[in-house]
Design an enzyme around this catalytic site. Structure first.
Site, short mmCIF file in Angstrom:
data_model
loop_
_atom_site.label_atom_id
_atom_site.label_comp_id
_atom_site.label_asym_id
_atom_site.label_seq_id
_atom_site.Cartn_x
_atom_site.Cartn_y
_atom_site.Cartn_z
CE LYS A 129 -44.24 -30.35 25.63
NZ LYS A 129 -44.21 -31.67 26.27
NE ARG A 177 -40.15 -40.13 21.55
CZ ARG A 177 -40.87 -40.65 22.52
NH1 ARG A 177 -41.35 -41.87 22.40
NH2 ARG A 177 -41.11 -39.98 23.62
N1 BES Z 1 -39.64 -32.13 25.65
C1 BES Z 1 -40.53 -33.13 26.07
C2 BES Z 1 -40.06 -33.90 27.30
C3 BES Z 1 -39.93 -33.11 28.58
C4 BES Z 1 -40.88 -33.19 29.56
C5 BES Z 1 -38.81 -32.35 28.80
C6 BES Z 1 -40.73 -32.50 30.73
C7 BES Z 1 -38.66 -31.65 29.97
C8 BES Z 1 -39.60 -31.73 30.95
C9 BES Z 1 -40.75 -34.16 24.96
O1 BES Z 1 -40.65 -33.68 23.68
C10 BES Z 1 -42.14 -34.67 25.15
O2 BES Z 1 -43.03 -33.90 24.99
N2 BES Z 1 -42.27 -35.93 25.53
C11 BES Z 1 -43.53 -36.50 25.77
C12 BES Z 1 -43.73 -37.61 24.80
C13 BES Z 1 -45.07 -38.25 24.82
C14 BES Z 1 -46.15 -37.29 24.43
C15 BES Z 1 -45.06 -39.37 23.84
C16 BES Z 1 -43.53 -37.00 27.21
O3 BES Z 1 -42.52 -37.56 27.63
O4 BES Z 1 -44.50 -36.78 27.90
ZN ZN Z 2 -42.49 -32.86 22.96
#
Ligand code: BES
Ligand code: ZN
Ligand code: ZN
Length: 496
Positions: A273, A347
């Protein structure tokens, strides 16, 4: 945390440090007991109401310093807004504003005058007001700097009806478990590892008479929990799979599995990230924390349900042994998933956990997860996203959310979304583009629950407050979901 709440008769002695007085907008003249108080205050209340300096708009506050012989030292006027616009969220917000003001001015104890306006239907008025009031006192700090004094004692001036006592007790309990969730979510990932979360679960189990079983690395390997193991590989912290069981083996009205995502830190893994806001990912275990605390609270409430809390706990790190984009994972069920993004890890661990949940043959499965950034775009930070296969359960949950002032909104989980997560070289893939990505994430989960009625709640928007602007929030974890889930479970337990 306010540790002492007592109910006292609505009588004024003049010894009160501060009396909190909630008022509806437009109620110009004090009546009933407020009139008595006004007399003791040499008409300070009625004059203030006439002056126009206090309109009793929702969340408005005014602190009157009186220091008269027979009056309370202070009276804190709190606006509830228009009577006909009253809803639980507003009530909580009004309670929160009053409470924050008392904290700011370092009051150690207070009287809450509930007799006139909060006492009619206490569950709808007193409960949310008190909940907001208690939650607004929350602080989280790891260090030695002196913290603002918290209120220690609250005396509730109200009648002794059953409904009042039960609203009071329940609000206190909901606030307590909400704050437990906040504590766990706010704890940095160097404190709260998967192992530490398991220890916290064991503590809860001991305090609430629950069964607790924690699976470690070896057991997960033996059980072939391939998805949990894959996500955990990049971290030095070993995974845990927590199983908290209430009313195990008892015959109850229903058996419910609650599953919670617990990624104690989500760096994104190899699909790392950006640094901005990454620290919030210490809270990527909010679903897991919610499940643990709610199972404990349900036990405290003695709900006539069998509840199994399942929490896969991992840290998602880009270590030398980390899983990679392109890897194909064999999950607990044997079905395979191609990893397109290691950041779509929630997921993955939930696929294993949900399939495991189905083996308990529950009447119903519900999961909570900070799953997708897209749900924040769709619904913002106050409303959770709900999807699932059982419309009656969804309706019940949405209703519980409205009553709890923790709203949720349904998104369509159409069959077509399952098409998009079909894999090219494996059964499934863990990412299929940005379009509808809250729903495609849910669709993948849905492939692992089998035929058990199931509801998924995406709390990625609601688990955290960046600003702490809502009166009963502070910056960081919100504890969203405790009231909602408890109300939902209560309604399941009462089902005819
Ligand atoms: N933990 C994150 C989702 C999240 C985002 C939680 C903001 C809290 C605040 C999850 O694991 C994630 O990174 N999701 C990504 C998936 C994508 C890269 C396929 C997302 O939703 O951006
Ligand atoms: Zn994630
Ligand atoms: Zn995550």
């Amino acid at each position: 945390m306010i540790s002492r709440i007592v109910r006292v008769k609505a009588e004024f002695t003049g010894k009160e440090e501060v009396v909190v007085l909630p008022l509806y907008e437009g109620d110009k003249k004090p009546t009933g007991l407020v009139k008595k108080l006004d007399v003791l205050c040499h008409s300070a209340i009625s004059k203030t109401l006439k002056s126009g300096h206090f309109k009793a708009e929702a969340g408005e506050t005014l602190l009157l310093g009186l220091h008269l012989p027979r009056a309370p030292d202070y009276v804190l006027l709190v606006g509830l807004g228009k009577r006909e616009k009253m809803d639980p969220e507003r009530m909580a917000a009004a309670g929160g504003s009053a409470s924050k003001l008392l904290k700011k001015h370092r009051f150690g104890s207070c009287h809450l005058f509930a007799s006139d306006v909060l006492e009619e239907s206490p569950d709808e008025r007193l409960h949310p007001f008190l909940k907001g009031f208690l939650l607004a006192q929350y602080t989280f700090f790891l260090g030695e700097r002196k913290q603002p004094t918290e209120l220690k004692k609250l005396a509730l001036m109200a009648g002794s009806s059953k409904a009042v006592s039960s609203a009071m007790r329940r609000a206190h309990m909901v606030a307590e478990y909400n704050q437990k969730v906040r504590d766990l979510v706010n704890l940095p990932a160097n404190f709260l590892t998967p192992a530490r979360l398991a220890t916290e679960a064991q503590k809860l189990a001991k305090d609430h008479g629950l069964q607790c079983r924690v699976l470690g690395l070896r057991e997960l390997q033996k059980m072939k929990m391939g998805a949990v193991l894959s996500v955990a590989r990049g971290s030095k912290e070993e995974p845990r799979f927590i199983n908290l069981h209430y009313n195990k083996g008892k015959s109850t009205r229903a058996r419910v599995c609650l599953v919670g995502k617990a990624v104690t830190f989500d760096t994104g893994g190899i699909s790392i990230k950006p640094w901005q806001h990454m620290e919030e990912m210490k809270g990527d275990m909010a679903g897991g924390a919610l499940v643990l605390c709610v199972v404990a609270a349900a036990a405290r409430m003695k709900l006539p349900l069998e509840i199994i809390g399942l929490v896969p706990a991992v840290e998602n790190m880009p270590g030398g042994n980390a899983f990679r984009p392109g890897d194909v994972i064999t999950t607990y069920t044997g079905k395979t998933i191609e990893v397109l993004s290691t950041d779509a890890e929630g997921r993955l661990i939930l696929s294993d956990a949900l399939a495991y949940a189905a083996e308990f043959k529950p009447d119903f499965i519900m999961d909570f997860a900070t799953l997708t950034g897209a749900v924040v775009i769709a619904l913002g930070t106050r409303i959770a996203g709900v999807m699932g296969t059982s419309q009656p359960h969804i309706d019940r949950l949405l209703e519980a959310g409205a009553v709890a002032g923790e709203p949720a909104w349904q998104l369509p989980l159409d069959k077509k979304f399952s098409e998009s997560i079909k894999g090219d070289i494996s059964d499934y893939k863990n990412y299929s583009g940005r379009d509808g990505s809250t729903i495609t994430a849910a669709a993948l989960l849905g492939e692992f629950v089998g035929k058990t009625p199931w509801v998924h709640v995406d709390i990625a928007g609601t688990f955290w407050s960046e600003t702490g602007k809502v009166s009963y929030h502070s910056k960081g974890a919100t504890g969203y979901g405790v009231d909602l889930v408890l109300r939902f479970l209560q309604s399941l337990a009462n089902k005819k």
